[in-house]
Enzyme design. Structure first.
Site, PDB file in Angstrom:
ATOM      1  N   ARG A  21      61.657 -22.458   6.541  1.00  0.00           N
ATOM      2  CA  ARG A  21      62.823 -23.019   6.220  1.00  0.00           C
ATOM      3  C   ARG A  21      63.839 -22.572   5.697  1.00  0.00           C
ATOM      4  O   ARG A  21      65.323 -22.769   5.508  1.00  0.00           O
ATOM      5  CB  ARG A  21      62.466 -24.774   5.602  1.00  0.00           C
ATOM      6  CG  ARG A  21      63.391 -25.663   6.098  1.00  0.00           C
ATOM      7  CD  ARG A  21      62.485 -27.171   6.084  1.00  0.00           C
ATOM      8  NE  ARG A  21      61.359 -26.629   4.926  1.00  0.00           N
ATOM      9  CZ  ARG A  21      60.196 -27.748   4.561  1.00  0.00           C
ATOM     10  NH1 ARG A  21      60.446 -28.927   4.769  1.00  0.00           N
ATOM     11  NH2 ARG A  21      59.917 -27.698   3.580  1.00  0.00           N
TER      12      ARG A  21
ATOM     13  N   LYS B 160      43.887 -22.187   7.046  1.00  0.00           N
ATOM     14  CA  LYS B 160      42.876 -23.903   6.599  1.00  0.00           C
ATOM     15  C   LYS B 160      43.346 -24.316   6.284  1.00  0.00           C
ATOM     16  O   LYS B 160      44.985 -24.185   5.481  1.00  0.00           O
ATOM     17  CB  LYS B 160      41.648 -23.226   6.014  1.00  0.00           C
ATOM     18  CG  LYS B 160      41.570 -23.331   4.175  1.00  0.00           C
ATOM     19  CD  LYS B 160      40.609 -23.016   3.616  1.00  0.00           C
ATOM     20  CE  LYS B 160      39.846 -23.804   2.033  1.00  0.00           C
ATOM     21  NZ  LYS B 160      39.173 -23.339   1.347  1.00  0.00           N
TER      22      LYS B 160
ATOM     23  N   ASP C 268      38.948 -17.493   7.395  1.00  0.00           N
ATOM     24  CA  ASP C 268      38.812 -18.290   6.839  1.00  0.00           C
ATOM     25  C   ASP C 268      37.821 -16.829   6.152  1.00  0.00           C
ATOM     26  O   ASP C 268      37.291 -16.218   6.609  1.00  0.00           O
ATOM     27  CB  ASP C 268      36.834 -18.572   7.789  1.00  0.00           C
ATOM     28  CG  ASP C 268      36.532 -19.089   6.014  1.00  0.00           C
ATOM     29  OD1 ASP C 268      36.352 -18.843   5.175  1.00  0.00           O
ATOM     30  OD2 ASP C 268      35.089 -20.433   6.304  1.00  0.00           O
ATOM     31  N   HIS C 269      38.815 -17.020   5.080  1.00  0.00           N
ATOM     32  CA  HIS C 269      38.695 -14.917   3.860  1.00  0.00           C
ATOM     33  C   HIS C 269      38.054 -14.897   3.481  1.00  0.00           C
ATOM     34  O   HIS C 269      37.770 -13.948   3.691  1.00  0.00           O
ATOM     35  CB  HIS C 269      40.285 -15.178   3.750  1.00  0.00           C
ATOM     36  CG  HIS C 269      39.998 -16.461   2.062  1.00  0.00           C
ATOM     37  ND1 HIS C 269      40.245 -17.585   2.223  1.00  0.00           N
ATOM     38  CD2 HIS C 269      39.215 -15.516   1.023  1.00  0.00           C
ATOM     39  CE1 HIS C 269      39.800 -17.999   0.512  1.00  0.00           C
ATOM     40  NE2 HIS C 269      38.796 -16.868  -0.203  1.00  0.00           N
TER      41      HIS C 269
ATOM     42  N   LYS D  76      35.807 -10.709   4.094  1.00  0.00           N
ATOM     43  CA  LYS D  76      35.106 -10.211   3.078  1.00  0.00           C
ATOM     44  C   LYS D  76      34.211  -8.921   2.856  1.00  0.00           C
ATOM     45  O   LYS D  76      32.952  -9.458   4.149  1.00  0.00           O
ATOM     46  CB  LYS D  76      34.103 -10.686   1.338  1.00  0.00           C
ATOM     47  CG  LYS D  76      35.214 -11.890   1.326  1.00  0.00           C
ATOM     48  CD  LYS D  76      34.707 -11.764   0.189  1.00  0.00           C
ATOM     49  CE  LYS D  76      35.381 -13.248  -0.653  1.00  0.00           C
ATOM     50  NZ  LYS D  76      36.903 -12.223  -1.145  1.00  0.00           N
TER      51      LYS D  76
ATOM     52  N   GLU E 188      33.430 -21.978  -9.676  1.00  0.00           N
ATOM     53  CA  GLU E 188      34.766 -21.160  -9.619  1.00  0.00           C
ATOM     54  C   GLU E 188      35.086 -21.612 -11.534  1.00  0.00           C
ATOM     55  O   GLU E 188      34.307 -22.568 -11.707  1.00  0.00           O
ATOM     56  CB  GLU E 188      36.634 -21.554  -9.108  1.00  0.00           C
ATOM     57  CG  GLU E 188      36.294 -21.375  -7.385  1.00  0.00           C
ATOM     58  CD  GLU E 188      37.085 -22.469  -6.482  1.00  0.00           C
ATOM     59  OE1 GLU E 188      37.734 -21.484  -6.325  1.00  0.00           O
ATOM     60  OE2 GLU E 188      37.228 -23.740  -6.627  1.00  0.00           O
TER      61      GLU E 188
ATOM     62  N   ASP F 231      36.613 -29.072   1.458  1.00  0.00           N
ATOM     63  CA  ASP F 231      37.332 -27.771   0.970  1.00  0.00           C
ATOM     64  C   ASP F 231      36.436 -26.357   0.827  1.00  0.00           C
ATOM     65  O   ASP F 231      37.090 -25.422   1.322  1.00  0.00           O
ATOM     66  CB  ASP F 231      38.193 -27.561  -0.628  1.00  0.00           C
ATOM     67  CG  ASP F 231      39.212 -27.114  -1.107  1.00  0.00           C
ATOM     68  OD1 ASP F 231      40.426 -26.750  -0.296  1.00  0.00           O
ATOM     69  OD2 ASP F 231      39.227 -26.443  -2.217  1.00  0.00           O
TER      70      ASP F 231
ATOM     71  N   HIS G 151      34.427 -22.625   4.155  1.00  0.00           N
ATOM     72  CA  HIS G 151      32.842 -21.270   3.991  1.00  0.00           C
ATOM     73  C   HIS G 151      31.770 -21.487   3.343  1.00  0.00           C
ATOM     74  O   HIS G 151      31.253 -19.812   3.884  1.00  0.00           O
ATOM     75  CB  HIS G 151      34.091 -21.139   2.350  1.00  0.00           C
ATOM     76  CG  HIS G 151      34.839 -21.183   2.137  1.00  0.00           C
ATOM     77  ND1 HIS G 151      35.893 -20.382   2.982  1.00  0.00           N
ATOM     78  CD2 HIS G 151      36.156 -21.374   1.187  1.00  0.00           C
ATOM     79  CE1 HIS G 151      37.767 -20.460   2.927  1.00  0.00           C
ATOM     80  NE2 HIS G 151      37.363 -21.063   2.018  1.00  0.00           N
TER      81      HIS G 151
ATOM     82  N   LYS H  62      34.169 -26.602  -9.529  1.00  0.00           N
ATOM     83  CA  LYS H  62      34.863 -26.470 -10.203  1.00  0.00           C
ATOM     84  C   LYS H  62      34.826 -26.161 -11.782  1.00  0.00           C
ATOM     85  O   LYS H  62      34.578 -27.288 -12.404  1.00  0.00           O
ATOM     86  CB  LYS H  62      36.655 -26.799 -10.031  1.00  0.00           C
ATOM     87  CG  LYS H  62      36.926 -26.606  -8.963  1.00  0.00           C
ATOM     88  CD  LYS H  62      38.342 -27.269  -8.340  1.00  0.00           C
ATOM     89  CE  LYS H  62      38.655 -26.757  -6.843  1.00  0.00           C
ATOM     90  NZ  LYS H  62      38.595 -25.237  -7.017  1.00  0.00           N
TER      91      LYS H  62
HETATM   92  P1  NAD Z   1      53.923 -23.231   0.436  1.00  0.00           P
HETATM   93  O1  NAD Z   1      54.596 -24.707  -0.041  1.00  0.00           O
HETATM   94  O2  NAD Z   1      54.047 -23.116  -0.610  1.00  0.00           O
HETATM   95  O3  NAD Z   1      54.962 -23.025   1.485  1.00  0.00           O
HETATM   96  C1  NAD Z   1      55.404 -23.980   3.633  1.00  0.00           C
HETATM   97  C2  NAD Z   1      55.501 -22.526   3.932  1.00  0.00           C
HETATM   98  O4  NAD Z   1      55.834 -23.464   5.076  1.00  0.00           O
HETATM   99  C3  NAD Z   1      57.447 -22.246   3.169  1.00  0.00           C
HETATM  100  O5  NAD Z   1      57.487 -21.513   3.623  1.00  0.00           O
HETATM  101  C4  NAD Z   1      57.944 -23.304   3.425  1.00  0.00           C
HETATM  102  O6  NAD Z   1      59.502 -22.927   4.211  1.00  0.00           O
HETATM  103  C5  NAD Z   1      57.267 -23.325   5.430  1.00  0.00           C
HETATM  104  N1  NAD Z   1      57.902 -24.398   6.185  1.00  0.00           N
HETATM  105  C6  NAD Z   1      57.592 -25.918   5.164  1.00  0.00           C
HETATM  106  N2  NAD Z   1      58.372 -26.600   6.368  1.00  0.00           N
HETATM  107  C7  NAD Z   1      58.570 -26.242   7.674  1.00  0.00           C
HETATM  108  C8  NAD Z   1      59.152 -26.429   8.608  1.00  0.00           C
HETATM  109  N3  NAD Z   1      59.935 -28.305   8.745  1.00  0.00           N
HETATM  110  N4  NAD Z   1      59.964 -26.065   9.188  1.00  0.00           N
HETATM  111  C9  NAD Z   1      59.999 -24.187   8.829  1.00  0.00           C
HETATM  112  N5  NAD Z   1      59.170 -23.728   7.982  1.00  0.00           N
HETATM  113  C10 NAD Z   1      58.211 -25.259   6.955  1.00  0.00           C
HETATM  114  O7  NAD Z   1      52.305 -24.093   0.892  1.00  0.00           O
HETATM  115  P2  NAD Z   1      51.521 -22.375   1.323  1.00  0.00           P
HETATM  116  O8  NAD Z   1      51.158 -23.371  -0.376  1.00  0.00           O
HETATM  117  O9  NAD Z   1      52.327 -20.819   0.799  1.00  0.00           O
HETATM  118  O10 NAD Z   1      50.334 -22.446   2.322  1.00  0.00           O
HETATM  119  C11 NAD Z   1      50.414 -22.718   3.621  1.00  0.00           C
HETATM  120  C12 NAD Z   1      49.200 -22.864   4.240  1.00  0.00           C
HETATM  121  O11 NAD Z   1      47.724 -22.068   3.953  1.00  0.00           O
HETATM  122  C13 NAD Z   1      49.262 -24.071   3.740  1.00  0.00           C
HETATM  123  O12 NAD Z   1      48.376 -24.823   5.029  1.00  0.00           O
HETATM  124  C14 NAD Z   1      47.717 -24.489   3.184  1.00  0.00           C
HETATM  125  O13 NAD Z   1      46.549 -25.020   3.250  1.00  0.00           O
HETATM  126  C15 NAD Z   1      47.365 -22.512   3.419  1.00  0.00           C
HETATM  127  N6  NAD Z   1      46.672 -21.953   2.221  1.00  0.00           N
HETATM  128  C16 NAD Z   1      46.912 -22.276   1.639  1.00  0.00           C
HETATM  129  C17 NAD Z   1      46.402 -21.072   0.107  1.00  0.00           C
HETATM  130  C18 NAD Z   1      46.927 -21.115  -0.809  1.00  0.00           C
HETATM  131  O14 NAD Z   1      46.473 -20.402  -1.888  1.00  0.00           O
HETATM  132  N7  NAD Z   1      48.343 -20.976  -1.281  1.00  0.00           N
HETATM  133  C19 NAD Z   1      44.902 -20.813   0.867  1.00  0.00           C
HETATM  134  C20 NAD Z   1      44.669 -21.135   2.224  1.00  0.00           C
HETATM  135  C21 NAD Z   1      44.768 -21.703   2.841  1.00  0.00           C
END
Ligand code: NAD
Length: 484
Positions: free
Chosen positions: A51, A148, A177-178, A182, A216, A235, A240, A331
């Protein structure tokens, strides 16, 4: 020993959410390492789509900062960083609107593998899938990768599957599922199915019980509000831990092929008994040296959500009847570790003067830290003191056996992304697997909710609530120590 790197074919990878936390911390640094290792061809392109209003250079700057923040220093080479940044492009898109999609279409190179990584909130999966297909950006060969959480319960998982299935077929969908990426998890299959040694013993006749621990040291941190709507069962366990359990419990597949492996995993999930209330312990950490309590962290003094869970599970089939699987995750525990332990039965009759119940033979599979395996065996204590027995580990840690190569083991994310480009779905969850996992999870949660179950408090830096220790004590067993 030199690792054989097999380059993948040229690809365009679009990362929706390319500016987000996951992309900056895991996906982009992982791709950089694949380029540095020579696995990613120099014609490959990575297109960030999010975005934020950025241009290509703005995105490259953001990724440069991410690399310097999250990449190990010894892996950073300024020339390679520049080469990597040169492969990056960016489009501003609105996942739910019209903006940016034509720009994205123009950017895509024809005649190469196209992959789309949905690193965004699950509520955007459907809208993105629809636009990719309706606007002719993704064809029938394109692959989509979804993060996820894949649903919050069975109903929402089915809805997500249905919204993706409207535009993509199952062969195109890669549910990450990371844990499955591994090295040790794949090694678990290699050890089980590549050797004669273990498989004959891999059943309730010889295995006393199995422990799976994912501990964790961190608390719920900044994502307290999100976490409190989810909890450890949703979660960690539903995805996992159940995936790990499946790999341990499954029958040998007829081939190492995506559907053969996933068919066997699915059978395991379907063979899981529901958990009896007595076989389940839920907990919340108290305030302590590492920070506030769970309730303070999530800003909800009345929260009944668990950040620790332990349970005793039964896999009801011929192979495992009578062998319990104990799972726990939480945790703010004593150490950060993920371990699977296969605890074998005692020898039927001891000719030595030692008590029964020693469980000397344990195959432990460590996922982190120090990925590797260890098998403990009983030997005679060296020296002239007579026939005294001790248990010693036969260490199969990768670090020793593989030397320097062990430190080059790719992180789970980068390995899985390369699998996507190669079109190999073996280590990704199939839609029916995810649904089966929720179908097992939902009634367990519904049961504790209907009873208004209150999680037990536990100290930070401990092994969880005392009731979790009792879960094994009452069966005459002990949890393995949670240690780094
Ligand atoms: P984040 O909030 O940091 O990033 C979200 C991203 O989505 C941003 O780049 C934003 O610009 C984009 N976005 C949001 N709304 C939008 C829209 N309407 N149009 C286009 N782009 C849009 O989120 P994150 O932590 O990077 O997580 C992303 C996904 O991965 C989520 O589903 C989260 O549950 C999953 N996830 C994250 C982690 C982690 O460690 N961060 C781990 C496992 C899973």
């Amino acid at each position: 020993m030199v690792a054989r790197i097999i380059p993948v074919e040229p690809f365009d990878l679009v990362i929706f959410g390319g500016t987000g936390d996951l992309a900056r911390r895991k996906i982009l640094p992982g791709l950089y390492r694949r380029l540095a290792d020579g696995q990613m061809p120099p014609e490959a392109r990575i297109i960030g789509a999010a975005r934020s209003d950025l241009d290509d250079d703005g995105f490259r700057e953001l990724v440069r900062e991410a690399l310097y923040e999250y990449q190990r220093e010894e892996d950073l080479d300024s020339e390679q960083v520049e080469t990597f940044l040169g492969l990056l492009f960016y489009v501003t898109v609105d996942a739910k609107g019209d903006a940016g999609w034509e720009d994205l279409k123009k950017l895509m190179n024809p005649d190469r593998v196209h992959a789309f990584y949905f690193s965004v909130a699950p509520s955007l999966f459907g809208p993105i899938a629809e636009r990719l297909k309706d606007r002719g950006i993704a064809d029938d060969e394109a692959r989509i990768v979804v993060e996820k959480p894949f649903g919050h319960d069975l109903e929402s998982a089915k809805a997500l599957n249905a919204s993706l299935a409207q535009h993509f077929n199952e062969k195109q969908i890669y549910r990450i599922d990371h844990y499955l990426g591994k090295e040790t998890v794949q090694n678990l299959m290699a050890v089980r199915f590549g050797n004669m040694l273990f498989e004959p013993l891999w059943n309730s006749q010889y295995v006393d019980h199995i422990q799976i621990t994912v501990a964790e040291t961190v608390g719920v941190g900044g994502r307290g509000e999100y976490y409190d709507r989810s909890g450890a069962m949703r979660d960690m366990v539903q995805n996992h831990l159940l995936q790990l359990l499946c790999l341990i419990a499954m029958e040998p597949p007829s081939r190492y092929d995506p559907d053969a492996v996933r068919d066997e995993k699915l059978k395991v999930i379907r063979a899981l008994d529901t958990v009896r209330p007595d076989d389940l312990v839920r907990g919340q950490y108290l305030a302590g040296p590492s920070g506030p309590s769970y309730l303070e962290d999530v800003g909800n003094p009345n929260s009944l959500t668990e950040c620790f869970i332990a349970m005793r599970l039964a896999v009801s089939n011929w192979r495992w009847a009578g062998t319990p699987f104990y799972l726990r995750t939480g945790k703010r525990l004593k150490a950060r570790t993920s371990e699977i332990a296969i605890v074998f039965k005692d020898a039927p009759h001891s000719i030595f003067d030692v008590p029964q119940g020693r469980h000397s033979n344990v195959l432990s599979i460590r996922l982190q830290p120090n990925e590797g395996m260890e098998m403990s065996v009983t030997i005679k204590e060296p020296g002239p003191g007579g026939m005294r027995l001790i248990d010693v580990p036969l260490d199969m840690s990768f670090a020793e056996a593989l030397g320097e190569q062990a430190s080059d083991i790719p992180d789970a994310y980068e390995r899985l992304i390369m699998d996507v480009i190669r079109g190999n779905q073996t280590l990704f969850m199939r839609g029916d697997e995810v649904e089966a996992a929720w179908a097992w999870t939902d009634p367990v949660i519904a049961d504790w909710e209907s009873r208004g179950h209150v999680p037990s408090p536990y100290d930070q830096g401990s092994s969880g609530p005392d009731d979790a220790l009792m879960l094994l004590h009452r069966d005459g067993r002990r949890w393995r120590d949670i240690r780094q």
